[in-house]
Design an enzyme around this catalytic site. Sequence first.
Site, mmCIF file in Angstrom:
data_model
loop_
_atom_site.group_PDB
_atom_site.id
_atom_site.type_symbol
_atom_site.label_atom_id
_atom_site.label_comp_id
_atom_site.label_asym_id
_atom_site.label_seq_id
_atom_site.Cartn_x
_atom_site.Cartn_y
_atom_site.Cartn_z
ATOM 1 N N THR A 171 16.304 52.781 37.745
ATOM 2 C CA THR A 171 17.577 52.948 37.202
ATOM 3 C C THR A 171 17.661 54.320 35.852
ATOM 4 O O THR A 171 16.081 54.831 35.384
ATOM 5 C CB THR A 171 17.812 52.339 36.335
ATOM 6 O OG1 THR A 171 18.112 50.788 37.274
ATOM 7 C CG2 THR A 171 18.640 52.031 34.990
ATOM 8 N N GLY A 201 24.324 44.541 36.741
ATOM 9 C CA GLY A 201 23.796 44.407 35.856
ATOM 10 C C GLY A 201 23.779 44.773 34.683
ATOM 11 O O GLY A 201 25.447 45.200 34.203
ATOM 12 N N ASP A 202 22.691 45.403 34.287
ATOM 13 C CA ASP A 202 23.854 45.826 32.658
ATOM 14 C C ASP A 202 24.541 47.417 32.989
ATOM 15 O O ASP A 202 24.716 47.721 31.685
ATOM 16 C CB ASP A 202 22.464 45.414 31.798
ATOM 17 C CG ASP A 202 21.328 46.504 31.723
ATOM 18 O OD1 ASP A 202 20.581 46.407 32.711
ATOM 19 O OD2 ASP A 202 20.159 47.097 30.910
ATOM 20 N N THR A 222 16.525 50.458 30.532
ATOM 21 C CA THR A 222 16.684 50.275 31.531
ATOM 22 C C THR A 222 15.644 49.404 31.715
ATOM 23 O O THR A 222 14.745 49.258 31.333
ATOM 24 C CB THR A 222 15.998 51.821 32.769
ATOM 25 O OG1 THR A 222 15.280 50.957 33.848
ATOM 26 C CG2 THR A 222 14.445 51.921 31.509
ATOM 27 N N GLY A 225 18.063 43.581 34.222
ATOM 28 C CA GLY A 225 19.544 43.994 33.461
ATOM 29 C C GLY A 225 20.242 41.853 32.740
ATOM 30 O O GLY A 225 20.671 42.757 31.980
#
Lengths: 308, 308
Positions: A171, A201-202, A222, A225
């Site tokens: 990420t 995810g985040d 990163t 998530g």
Amino acid sequence: MYGVAIHGGAGTLPRSEMTSAREAQYRAGLSAALEAGFAALTSGGSSLDAVTRAVMALEDDPLFNAGRGSVYTLDGHHELDASLMEGSTRRAGAVCGLKHIRNPIALARAVMEHSPYVLLAAEGAEEFALAQGFTLVPQSYFHTEERLKQLVRIRDGDRSVSPLTISHVGTVGAVALDGRGRLAAATSTGGMTGKRYRRIGDSPLIGAGTYADDRACAASATGHGECFIRAAVCHDVCARVRYGGRSLESAVREVVHQELPAIGGEGGVIAIDGRGAVALEFNTEGMFRASRIAGGEPRLGIYRDAVI
Amino acid sequence: MYGVAIHGGAGTLPRSEMTSAREAQYRAGLSAALEAGFAALTSGGSSLDAVTRAVMALEDDPLFNAGRGSVYTLDGHHELDASLMEGSTRRAGAVCGLKHIRNPIALARAVMEHSPYVLLAAEGAEEFALAQGFTLVPQSYFHTEERLKQLVRIRDGDRSVSPLTISHVGTVGAVALDGRGRLAAATSTGGMTGKRYRRIGDSPLIGAGTYADDRACAASATGHGECFIRAAVCHDVCARVRYGGRSLESAVREVVHQELPAIGGEGGVIAIDGRGAVALEFNTEGMFRASRIAGGEPRLGIYRDAVI
């Protein structure tokens, strides 16, 4: 004062799998992305330009889990997520579940600049992309042999490979401060290897994977998530600076080494503030990272003991 | 000490369009949802049960923009979003872009309790729903004549109707404190009338539309989703309490009357803390709202001057 910091994922490959040739490739990729972002600032560009260019460089590099080189979903596809935010205006743009966009961060920026929306998903985001003149690429553009092998190992139930660990690796994100004192942050990812059910995810979520506020700092995250969403990681860093009076370093350390471990969250955060202070923290074996501040040399690191 | 508070959207109908018969219907809907949540607490249920039941009641009521009665997208469909969070564990679940789920909040809870994920989207979320034994309903289940008329007016470019204002009317949410001191929050919506490109608003985003942390408070928001995402509204309320030492009321007032207006954000927030303090704030003409604390009577309000 201006500067930029980037990450290419926390977790890192186990040292046992990291050859010196491979490490050199990662360093070259980080270095190129760092310089792309730094060059934008040196030529008078905005922090938003810097983070966009740095992240696009990482998306184009097949070593990282974003754009080309993204991980595979359980059913053998790619679904890409990205977001970015401008600290001076607190404008933001984000996209999730993309299947045919070469540079998700560029589309996130178009959402911010050319739509009344912040977050667009999947086919809808791609319809908007077409209306904005983006060219769609086939899923095969994102393919790498290594990521496909990781999916196969996970599908086969190989317990020696953790979907979390291998997905963390890659990420990407960037934070920057420009010469006019403006902050920006950006994050892009292919998500978690073997994900299903259109999991988000985040990374594309403002507040979780990305946040920027000139009154506090800019941050990109990163890691795992789900935990990062629950901890609202990047907004939490900003809030500790703004309301709690913490230094940038203390705020990032508290979130990475106290809040996240309390709920099992592995990963890292990079952040920069209006004075050019940079924090690069992780609770994993390593984090691909680099930074450069005006007047200074580039600094790169992978493992914890790296000088950076 | 225990208690629950709910909202049915900020903005409210202009008083000119609100007849006394219609107002009575809204009050009945709010009252029924409030009692569903409060009854869960009285019988020893968790705050998570209370917010789930209150929001399900509002989703089932066609007056509100969530579940049955959701607004229309530009192309004449319904896309529903929801999220919930438990303050004691900071577990969370969320869903977005649903087309065939009668009670999105129930699916968000299943995501939290029965998946390793926090946020699932669209077809993927519905695939998960089927695997969990949920029954899909046709899009026609969500239809109401009034919402279709609103879409037609927007499509026709009727400037007397603001997509923001009419969509605000009806996003629903709940916050609760149970007898064991645990907080929870939940939010559900049909989104913005005439939305396109699979736009996702703040309601399904943990930190924006929903947040709960026993160390601070539980909050649910309603309003102009894009601004609410950029301000990370519900996490910001919690952060001001936790790091800034604000009372719940001060924290909510700062966010609703300072942070949000600074970026053009119309709407409101409801919140509750571990001592049973409740805040119900909005910067619009009104907000459908109700609350009940153990030992007290139910309190309902619609416009600003309502006693609540």
